[in-house]
Design a protein around this motif. Sequence first.
Motif, PDB file in Angstrom:
ATOM      1  N   ARG A  94       5.676  -0.643  -8.235  1.00 41.80           N
ATOM      2  CA  ARG A  94       4.562  -0.959  -7.350  1.00 41.80           C
ATOM      3  C   ARG A  94       4.734  -2.356  -6.776  1.00 41.80           C
ATOM      4  N   SER A  95       4.009  -2.596  -5.713  1.00 42.66           N
ATOM      5  CA  SER A  95       4.054  -3.898  -5.071  1.00 42.66           C
ATOM      6  C   SER A  95       3.465  -4.955  -5.993  1.00 42.66           C
TER       7      SER A  95
ATOM      8  N   TYR B 265       0.397  -5.950  -3.567  1.00 37.90           N
ATOM      9  CA  TYR B 265      -0.526  -4.911  -3.110  1.00 37.90           C
ATOM     10  C   TYR B 265      -0.473  -3.753  -4.112  1.00 37.90           C
TER      11      TYR B 265
ATOM     12  N   LEU C 103       0.084   0.058  -3.566  1.00 35.31           N
ATOM     13  CA  LEU C 103       1.356   0.592  -3.076  1.00 35.31           C
ATOM     14  C   LEU C 103       2.254   0.900  -4.264  1.00 35.31           C
TER      15      LEU C 103
ATOM     16  N   TYR D 255       5.353   3.542  -5.834  1.00 34.45           N
ATOM     17  CA  TYR D 255       6.482   4.340  -5.369  1.00 34.45           C
ATOM     18  C   TYR D 255       7.162   5.047  -6.543  1.00 34.45           C
TER      19      TYR D 255
ATOM     20  N   ASP E  89      14.062  -6.223  -3.761  1.00 35.41           N
ATOM     21  CA  ASP E  89      13.522  -4.897  -3.430  1.00 35.41           C
ATOM     22  C   ASP E  89      12.031  -5.057  -3.131  1.00 35.41           C
ATOM     23  N   THR E  90      11.620  -4.615  -1.965  1.00 32.79           N
ATOM     24  CA  THR E  90      10.247  -4.890  -1.529  1.00 32.79           C
ATOM     25  C   THR E  90       9.491  -3.620  -1.170  1.00 32.79           C
ATOM     26  N   CYS E  91       8.177  -3.754  -1.146  1.00 29.04           N
ATOM     27  CA  CYS E  91       7.303  -2.671  -0.703  1.00 29.04           C
ATOM     28  C   CYS E  91       7.279  -2.631   0.816  1.00 29.04           C
ATOM     29  N   ASP E  92       6.511  -1.691   1.359  1.00 28.62           N
ATOM     30  CA  ASP E  92       6.448  -1.528   2.815  1.00 28.62           C
ATOM     31  C   ASP E  92       5.856  -2.742   3.520  1.00 28.62           C
ATOM     32  N   ARG E  93       5.161  -3.588   2.752  1.00 25.96           N
ATOM     33  CA  ARG E  93       4.545  -4.772   3.350  1.00 25.96           C
ATOM     34  C   ARG E  93       5.293  -6.056   2.995  1.00 25.96           C
ATOM     35  N   GLY E  94       6.495  -5.901   2.445  1.00 18.90           N
ATOM     36  CA  GLY E  94       7.379  -7.044   2.266  1.00 18.90           C
ATOM     37  C   GLY E  94       7.295  -7.779   0.948  1.00 18.90           C
TER      38      GLY E  94
ATOM     39  N   LEU F 248       8.869  -5.691  -5.365  1.00 15.00           N
ATOM     40  CA  LEU F 248       8.462  -4.607  -6.262  1.00 15.00           C
ATOM     41  C   LEU F 248       8.535  -5.059  -7.710  1.00 15.00           C
TER      42      LEU F 248
END
Length: 225
Positions: free
Chosen positions: A112-113, A116, A119, A121, A132-137, A140
């Motif tokens: 997860r982020s 955030y 988020l 995964y 390694d990042t989430c969709d918002r940068g 993780l």
Amino acid sequence: MQDHIVVLTGAGISAESGLSTFRDNGGLWEQHSVYDVATPEAFARNQELVLRFYNDRRRQLASAQPNRAHQLLAELEQRYRVTVVTQNVDDLHERGGASNVIHLHGELTKARSSKYPELVYDIGYRDINPGDTCDRGAQLRPHIVWFGEEVPMLDKAAEVVRTADHLLIVGTSLQVYPAAGLVYEVDRDVPITVIDPGEPASVSRARFIRKGAVEGVAEWVAHYL
């Protein structure tokens, strides 16, 4: 109407699949300090160490297999409504066939982020690395409830326990809170069975089967059915 069997599981059931426990002699907490690998502060201080620790756990999980206790609990679904509430972060219940599992302390196979938390995964058994990042940068992190963090699934688990027709406790010392407090959510007339070869915390009116998970669950299933 089907009986609702609620199963509370801990590290003892996964140990019989070869996964290291945290608190037993030789367990992971003897090899690693909680404060180095299992707190938000540890992640902020040494992200690489924390990620490596959980990457190692994920690799170990990838080579483990569900044992007969996991499978027997899943087979109960053929005749009963079954909910597994587990303190374990592995996926052995799911791979053993269970369809309704609540993970109190998170899941190794998810990330997860770090910024955030909504988020989350599915990552399977892949590593999480710095960068390694989430969709918002944001970086993780393991989807694990660390010491000092809230247990977001606790309220849902308590609601489930209150609907139990039988509470089965497998492979847990019942000494880790807040998870251990779930025992006190069950209705007074609901039978409780504790399966553990050690000396778990006392539970009033519980029946104890002092055996390992595989042997103990087999005995309980034969008796219950």
